[in-house]
Write a protein that holds these residues in place. Structure first.
Motif, PDB file in Angstrom:
ATOM      1  N   GLN A 114       0.823  -1.199   0.000  1.00 46.20           N
ATOM      2  CA  GLN A 114       0.000   0.000   0.000  1.00 46.20           C
ATOM      3  C   GLN A 114       0.869   1.267   0.000  1.00 46.20           C
ATOM      4  O   GLN A 114       0.585   2.227  -0.721  1.00 46.20           O
ATOM      5  CB  GLN A 114      -0.933   0.001   1.212  1.00 46.20           C
ATOM      6  N   LYS A 115       1.923   1.262   0.811  1.00 48.11           N
ATOM      7  CA  LYS A 115       2.818   2.430   0.866  1.00 48.11           C
ATOM      8  C   LYS A 115       3.596   2.577  -0.431  1.00 48.11           C
ATOM      9  O   LYS A 115       3.837   3.681  -0.901  1.00 48.11           O
ATOM     10  CB  LYS A 115       3.771   2.308   2.052  1.00 48.11           C
ATOM     11  N   LEU A 116       3.993   1.448  -1.011  1.00 50.58           N
ATOM     12  CA  LEU A 116       4.695   1.488  -2.292  1.00 50.58           C
ATOM     13  C   LEU A 116       3.812   2.125  -3.348  1.00 50.58           C
ATOM     14  O   LEU A 116       4.232   3.008  -4.097  1.00 50.58           O
ATOM     15  CB  LEU A 116       5.088   0.076  -2.712  1.00 50.58           C
ATOM     16  N   VAL A 117       2.553   1.697  -3.379  1.00 43.84           N
ATOM     17  CA  VAL A 117       1.603   2.220  -4.354  1.00 43.84           C
ATOM     18  C   VAL A 117       1.326   3.701  -4.129  1.00 43.84           C
ATOM     19  O   VAL A 117       1.389   4.517  -5.049  1.00 43.84           O
ATOM     20  CB  VAL A 117       0.289   1.425  -4.300  1.00 43.84           C
ATOM     21  N   SER A 118       1.038   4.089  -2.885  1.00 47.75           N
ATOM     22  CA  SER A 118       0.672   5.479  -2.604  1.00 47.75           C
ATOM     23  C   SER A 118       1.835   6.424  -2.862  1.00 47.75           C
ATOM     24  O   SER A 118       1.633   7.580  -3.218  1.00 47.75           O
ATOM     25  CB  SER A 118       0.194   5.620  -1.157  1.00 47.75           C
ATOM     26  N   SER A 119       3.057   5.947  -2.721  1.00 48.00           N
ATOM     27  CA  SER A 119       4.233   6.781  -2.959  1.00 48.00           C
ATOM     28  C   SER A 119       4.470   7.037  -4.435  1.00 48.00           C
ATOM     29  O   SER A 119       4.994   8.081  -4.820  1.00 48.00           O
ATOM     30  CB  SER A 119       5.478   6.117  -2.363  1.00 48.00           C
ATOM     31  N   TYR A 120       4.084   6.066  -5.273  1.00 45.12           N
ATOM     32  CA  TYR A 120       4.499   6.116  -6.670  1.00 45.12           C
ATOM     33  C   TYR A 120       3.384   6.381  -7.674  1.00 45.12           C
ATOM     34  O   TYR A 120       3.598   6.349  -8.861  1.00 45.12           O
ATOM     35  CB  TYR A 120       5.172   4.792  -7.048  1.00 45.12           C
ATOM     36  N   THR A 121       2.166   6.635  -7.209  1.00 37.62           N
ATOM     37  CA  THR A 121       1.081   6.805  -8.166  1.00 37.62           C
ATOM     38  C   THR A 121       0.351   8.131  -7.991  1.00 37.62           C
ATOM     39  O   THR A 121      -0.807   8.245  -8.376  1.00 37.62           O
ATOM     40  CB  THR A 121       0.073   5.647  -8.051  1.00 37.62           C
ATOM     41  N   GLN A 122       1.009   9.130  -7.430  1.00 40.24           N
ATOM     42  CA  GLN A 122       0.380  10.441  -7.292  1.00 40.24           C
ATOM     43  C   GLN A 122       0.541  11.222  -8.597  1.00 40.24           C
ATOM     44  O   GLN A 122       1.270  12.195  -8.688  1.00 40.24           O
ATOM     45  CB  GLN A 122       0.997  11.197  -6.116  1.00 40.24           C
ATOM     46  N   THR A 123      -0.105  10.734  -9.629  1.00 37.03           N
ATOM     47  CA  THR A 123      -0.033  11.350 -10.951  1.00 37.03           C
ATOM     48  C   THR A 123      -1.441  11.616 -11.454  1.00 37.03           C
ATOM     49  O   THR A 123      -2.423  11.155 -10.883  1.00 37.03           O
ATOM     50  CB  THR A 123       0.680  10.417 -11.951  1.00 37.03           C
ATOM     51  N   LYS A 124      -1.542  12.366 -12.539  1.00 35.66           N
ATOM     52  CA  LYS A 124      -2.849  12.628 -13.139  1.00 35.66           C
ATOM     53  C   LYS A 124      -3.490  11.324 -13.622  1.00 35.66           C
ATOM     54  O   LYS A 124      -4.702  11.199 -13.649  1.00 35.66           O
ATOM     55  CB  LYS A 124      -2.704  13.618 -14.294  1.00 35.66           C
ATOM     56  N   ALA A 125      -2.648  10.395 -14.025  1.00 31.85           N
ATOM     57  CA  ALA A 125      -3.152   9.108 -14.502  1.00 31.85           C
ATOM     58  C   ALA A 125      -3.050   8.089 -13.372  1.00 31.85           C
ATOM     59  O   ALA A 125      -2.271   7.161 -13.411  1.00 31.85           O
ATOM     60  CB  ALA A 125      -2.342   8.644 -15.705  1.00 31.85           C
ATOM     61  N   ASN A 126      -3.850   8.302 -12.322  1.00 31.71           N
ATOM     62  CA  ASN A 126      -3.824   7.387 -11.186  1.00 31.71           C
ATOM     63  C   ASN A 126      -4.349   6.024 -11.631  1.00 31.71           C
ATOM     64  O   ASN A 126      -5.472   5.900 -12.091  1.00 31.71           O
ATOM     65  CB  ASN A 126      -4.700   7.931 -10.060  1.00 31.71           C
ATOM     66  N   THR A 127      -3.519   5.017 -11.499  1.00 28.93           N
ATOM     67  CA  THR A 127      -3.853   3.712 -12.051  1.00 28.93           C
ATOM     68  C   THR A 127      -4.251   2.695 -10.997  1.00 28.93           C
ATOM     69  O   THR A 127      -4.426   1.531 -11.310  1.00 28.93           O
ATOM     70  CB  THR A 127      -2.653   3.150 -12.828  1.00 28.93           C
ATOM     71  N   VAL A 128      -4.376   3.111  -9.748  1.00 30.51           N
ATOM     72  CA  VAL A 128      -4.756   2.164  -8.699  1.00 30.51           C
ATOM     73  C   VAL A 128      -6.252   1.862  -8.812  1.00 30.51           C
ATOM     74  O   VAL A 128      -7.081   2.759  -8.768  1.00 30.51           O
ATOM     75  CB  VAL A 128      -4.427   2.716  -7.301  1.00 30.51           C
ATOM     76  N   LEU A 129      -6.577   0.584  -8.943  1.00 29.55           N
ATOM     77  CA  LEU A 129      -7.977   0.176  -9.006  1.00 29.55           C
ATOM     78  C   LEU A 129      -8.555  -0.075  -7.627  1.00 29.55           C
ATOM     79  O   LEU A 129      -9.701   0.280  -7.361  1.00 29.55           O
ATOM     80  CB  LEU A 129      -8.117  -1.089  -9.852  1.00 29.55           C
ATOM     81  N   GLY A 130      -7.780  -0.718  -6.759  1.00 28.99           N
ATOM     82  CA  GLY A 130      -8.303  -1.027  -5.440  1.00 28.99           C
ATOM     83  C   GLY A 130      -7.456  -2.033  -4.704  1.00 28.99           C
ATOM     84  O   GLY A 130      -6.278  -2.226  -5.012  1.00 28.99           O
ATOM     85  N   ASP A 131      -8.073  -2.702  -3.743  1.00 25.83           N
ATOM     86  CA  ASP A 131      -7.376  -3.592  -2.823  1.00 25.83           C
ATOM     87  C   ASP A 131      -7.918  -5.011  -2.901  1.00 25.83           C
ATOM     88  O   ASP A 131      -9.088  -5.235  -3.231  1.00 25.83           O
ATOM     89  CB  ASP A 131      -7.548  -3.101  -1.380  1.00 25.83           C
ATOM     90  N   HIS A 132      -7.058  -5.944  -2.543  1.00 26.07           N
ATOM     91  CA  HIS A 132      -7.442  -7.355  -2.421  1.00 26.07           C
ATOM     92  C   HIS A 132      -7.100  -7.808  -1.012  1.00 26.07           C
ATOM     93  O   HIS A 132      -5.988  -7.579  -0.525  1.00 26.07           O
ATOM     94  CB  HIS A 132      -6.674  -8.182  -3.453  1.00 26.07           C
ATOM     95  N   TYR A 133      -8.054  -8.411  -0.339  1.00 28.20           N
ATOM     96  CA  TYR A 133      -7.825  -8.925   1.006  1.00 28.20           C
ATOM     97  C   TYR A 133      -8.871 -10.003   1.288  1.00 28.20           C
ATOM     98  O   TYR A 133      -9.704 -10.315   0.418  1.00 28.20           O
ATOM     99  CB  TYR A 133      -7.885  -7.800   2.050  1.00 28.20           C
ATOM    100  N   PHE A 134      -8.829 -10.580   2.483  1.00 32.96           N
ATOM    101  CA  PHE A 134      -9.756 -11.655   2.827  1.00 32.96           C
ATOM    102  C   PHE A 134     -10.688 -11.214   3.957  1.00 32.96           C
ATOM    103  O   PHE A 134     -10.298 -10.424   4.825  1.00 32.96           O
ATOM    104  CB  PHE A 134      -8.988 -12.905   3.246  1.00 32.96           C
ATOM    105  N   VAL A 135     -11.897 -11.726   3.919  1.00 30.25           N
ATOM    106  CA  VAL A 135     -12.928 -11.401   4.912  1.00 30.25           C
ATOM    107  C   VAL A 135     -13.576 -12.694   5.389  1.00 30.25           C
ATOM    108  O   VAL A 135     -13.449 -13.742   4.738  1.00 30.25           O
ATOM    109  CB  VAL A 135     -13.998 -10.468   4.310  1.00 30.25           C
ATOM    110  N   PRO A 136     -14.288 -12.663   6.525  1.00 32.96           N
ATOM    111  CA  PRO A 136     -15.013 -13.865   6.958  1.00 32.96           C
ATOM    112  C   PRO A 136     -15.987 -14.336   5.883  1.00 32.96           C
ATOM    113  O   PRO A 136     -16.631 -13.529   5.207  1.00 32.96           O
ATOM    114  CB  PRO A 136     -15.749 -13.382   8.214  1.00 32.96           C
ATOM    115  N   ASN A 137     -16.081 -15.629   5.722  1.00 34.87           N
ATOM    116  CA  ASN A 137     -16.976 -16.218   4.737  1.00 34.87           C
ATOM    117  C   ASN A 137     -18.392 -15.680   4.928  1.00 34.87           C
ATOM    118  O   ASN A 137     -18.978 -15.826   6.006  1.00 34.87           O
ATOM    119  CB  ASN A 137     -16.961 -17.737   4.887  1.00 34.87           C
TER     120      ASN A 137
END
Length: 237
Positions: A114-137
């Motif tokens: 997350q920190k890697l992404v937030s540091s390197y994508t502060q551009t006009k063409a923000n390419t972050v779509l979202g997050d992947h994680y796990f939740v209770p079934n």
């Protein structure tokens, strides 16, 4: 460390606009999903029957705990996803997971995806779509389920339906070797982001072969992959 210091400009070049790669920053006129499909799909995975909605590259970690049998078992994953639709038709589309994995491996200990992404994508063409994680079934039967969440960034920000929770419908050993986590096919059980989600082109992510029950701590293993989203009511813009 030198590779990490060079990473901001390289990551921007990999994901956003690079003349050498002949790709452009995301916009509705130039970033098309037409013609993009999974290459080398193993026969043990079902062929997607829904239209492609998103294609992403991801970096993150696979999480493991030591079982009583003396091997590591999965307890989920966490990853950040980048839009790579604009790389379609370029050589970079084929190799993006390798290049991102290289950057991720060179990152200092303690730096999260997350920190890697937030540091390197502060551009006009923000390419972050979202997050992947796990939740209770969501069925209430116990255990964890994979979730992809696009509700916090980009054109789907604040869209409460821009997520999908899935269950596995197929898996295949990575064709690139036992060091890479499996390719997967999953189907939606909740959310409008997609009807099907596939994980392909995996790099790394497998745990050590054995551990000591009661002594070995939980571990995180870095990985990269592509994720393909098919169907759903929330579409790429």
């Amino acid at each position: 460390m030198l590779a990490f210091l060079l990473a901001p400009s390289l990551l921007s070049a990999l994901i956003t606009c690079t003349a050498a790669a002949a790709v452009c920053k995301p916009n509705k006129d130039t970033c098309k999903l037409d013609g993009l499909s999974i290459e080398g799909l193993p026969s043990t995975l079902p062929v997607p029957t829904l239209p492609l909605s998103y294609v992403a590259a991801a970096i993150g970690v696979q999480n493991y705990t030591c079982s009583a049998a003396g091997n590591y078992s999965s307890i989920g994953a966490v990853a950040e996803l980048y839009d790579i639709s604009c790389l379609g038709g370029s050589k970079l589309f084929t190799t993006i997971q390798d290049r991102l994995m290289g950057l991720w491996e060179d990152a200092p200990n303690g730096l999260t995806a997350q920190k890697l992404v937030s540091s390197y994508t502060q551009t006009k063409a923000n390419t972050v779509l979202g997050d992947h994680y796990f939740v209770p079934n969501p069925s209430g039967k116990g255990g964890l389920s994979p979730k992809w969440d696009f509700t916090s960034t980009g054109s789907t920000k604040r869209n409460k339906n821009a997520f999908v929770i899935v269950e596995k419908v197929g898996g295949a050993t990575a064709p690139t070797g036992k060091q890479d986590v499996d390719w997967l096919a999953t189907k939606s059980v909740s959310g409008g982001l997609a009807g099907l989600v596939y994980r392909t082109d995996t790099r790394q992510g497998q745990p050590p072969a054995s551990c000591v029950p009661g002594q070995s701590p939980n571990i995180q293993v870095k990985y990269a992959s592509k994720y393909w989203f098919f169907g759903g009511s929330v579409h790429h813009k």
